[in-house]
Design a protein around this motif. Sequence first.
Motif, PDB file in Angstrom:
ATOM      1  N   SER A   1      38.713  55.222  29.702  1.00  0.00           N
ATOM      2  CA  SER A   1      38.309  54.258  28.690  1.00  0.00           C
ATOM      3  C   SER A   1      39.212  54.417  27.472  1.00  0.00           C
ATOM      4  O   SER A   1      39.931  55.402  27.339  1.00  0.00           O
ATOM      5  CB  SER A   1      36.854  54.487  28.284  1.00  0.00           C
ATOM      6  OG  SER A   1      36.733  55.721  27.602  1.00  0.00           O
TER       7      SER A   1
ATOM      8  N   THR B   1      33.912  55.638  19.253  1.00  0.00           N
ATOM      9  CA  THR B   1      33.607  55.054  20.562  1.00  0.00           C
ATOM     10  C   THR B   1      32.438  55.774  21.224  1.00  0.00           C
ATOM     11  O   THR B   1      31.562  55.140  21.815  1.00  0.00           O
ATOM     12  CB  THR B   1      34.840  55.129  21.474  1.00  0.00           C
ATOM     13  OG1 THR B   1      35.922  54.485  20.826  1.00  0.00           O
ATOM     14  CG2 THR B   1      34.580  54.456  22.799  1.00  0.00           C
ATOM     15  N   THR B   2      32.415  57.094  21.106  1.00  0.00           N
ATOM     16  CA  THR B   2      31.311  57.867  21.690  1.00  0.00           C
ATOM     17  C   THR B   2      29.986  57.510  21.038  1.00  0.00           C
ATOM     18  O   THR B   2      28.987  57.274  21.729  1.00  0.00           O
ATOM     19  CB  THR B   2      31.587  59.370  21.525  1.00  0.00           C
ATOM     20  OG1 THR B   2      32.839  59.682  22.136  1.00  0.00           O
ATOM     21  CG2 THR B   2      30.493  60.192  22.175  1.00  0.00           C
TER      22      THR B   2
ATOM     23  N   GLU C   1      29.361  54.760  19.440  1.00  0.00           N
ATOM     24  CA  GLU C   1      29.097  53.343  19.694  1.00  0.00           C
ATOM     25  C   GLU C   1      28.393  53.142  21.032  1.00  0.00           C
ATOM     26  O   GLU C   1      27.499  52.318  21.152  1.00  0.00           O
ATOM     27  CB  GLU C   1      30.426  52.592  19.662  1.00  0.00           C
ATOM     28  CG  GLU C   1      30.303  51.101  19.675  1.00  0.00           C
ATOM     29  CD  GLU C   1      31.669  50.450  19.567  1.00  0.00           C
ATOM     30  OE1 GLU C   1      31.712  49.307  19.111  1.00  0.00           O
ATOM     31  OE2 GLU C   1      32.682  51.068  19.939  1.00  0.00           O
ATOM     32  N   HIS C   2      28.787  53.914  22.031  1.00  0.00           N
ATOM     33  CA  HIS C   2      28.143  53.794  23.337  1.00  0.00           C
ATOM     34  C   HIS C   2      26.764  54.458  23.340  1.00  0.00           C
ATOM     35  O   HIS C   2      25.873  54.021  24.067  1.00  0.00           O
ATOM     36  CB  HIS C   2      29.013  54.413  24.422  1.00  0.00           C
ATOM     37  CG  HIS C   2      30.249  53.627  24.694  1.00  0.00           C
ATOM     38  ND1 HIS C   2      30.236  52.334  25.179  1.00  0.00           N
ATOM     39  CD2 HIS C   2      31.558  53.943  24.542  1.00  0.00           C
ATOM     40  CE1 HIS C   2      31.458  51.893  25.310  1.00  0.00           C
ATOM     41  NE2 HIS C   2      32.292  52.850  24.929  1.00  0.00           N
TER      42      HIS C   2
ATOM     43  N   PHE D   1      23.791  51.890  20.757  1.00  0.00           N
ATOM     44  CA  PHE D   1      24.109  50.468  20.894  1.00  0.00           C
ATOM     45  C   PHE D   1      23.212  49.645  19.975  1.00  0.00           C
ATOM     46  O   PHE D   1      22.044  49.945  19.807  1.00  0.00           O
ATOM     47  CB  PHE D   1      23.932  50.066  22.361  1.00  0.00           C
ATOM     48  CG  PHE D   1      24.525  48.743  22.687  1.00  0.00           C
ATOM     49  CD1 PHE D   1      25.883  48.541  22.567  1.00  0.00           C
ATOM     50  CD2 PHE D   1      23.728  47.700  23.117  1.00  0.00           C
ATOM     51  CE1 PHE D   1      26.446  47.315  22.874  1.00  0.00           C
ATOM     52  CE2 PHE D   1      24.272  46.483  23.428  1.00  0.00           C
ATOM     53  CZ  PHE D   1      25.638  46.280  23.307  1.00  0.00           C
TER      54      PHE D   1
END
Length: 89
Positions: free
Chosen positions: A59, A19-20, A22-23, A26
């Motif tokens: 999140s 997730t880290t 992925e953000h 992008f």
Amino acid sequence: MKVFAVLGVISGILVFFITTFEHAMFDNIILDSIASLQYPFYLIFITPVFGGNLLFAQSYGSYSLLISLFYGIILGLTIYFKKKDEISV
């Protein structure tokens, strides 16, 4: 129980790191394909305690890291009580 707790810790950390990244990165095709690997782990290990992310206002990535801490505590307690039972027998 021990195997489930170990997989819970690993999946929570894996979901957090993916997730880290992925953000941060992008629209990366390779990362998007790796991110699809996190969903089965999320559904199996994080979703059963779902709702806490709304309670703690986090999140799903940071919540999965918190849940991996929960699974780590369960793993530690399992190992502790197993050693205690082996000593008393």
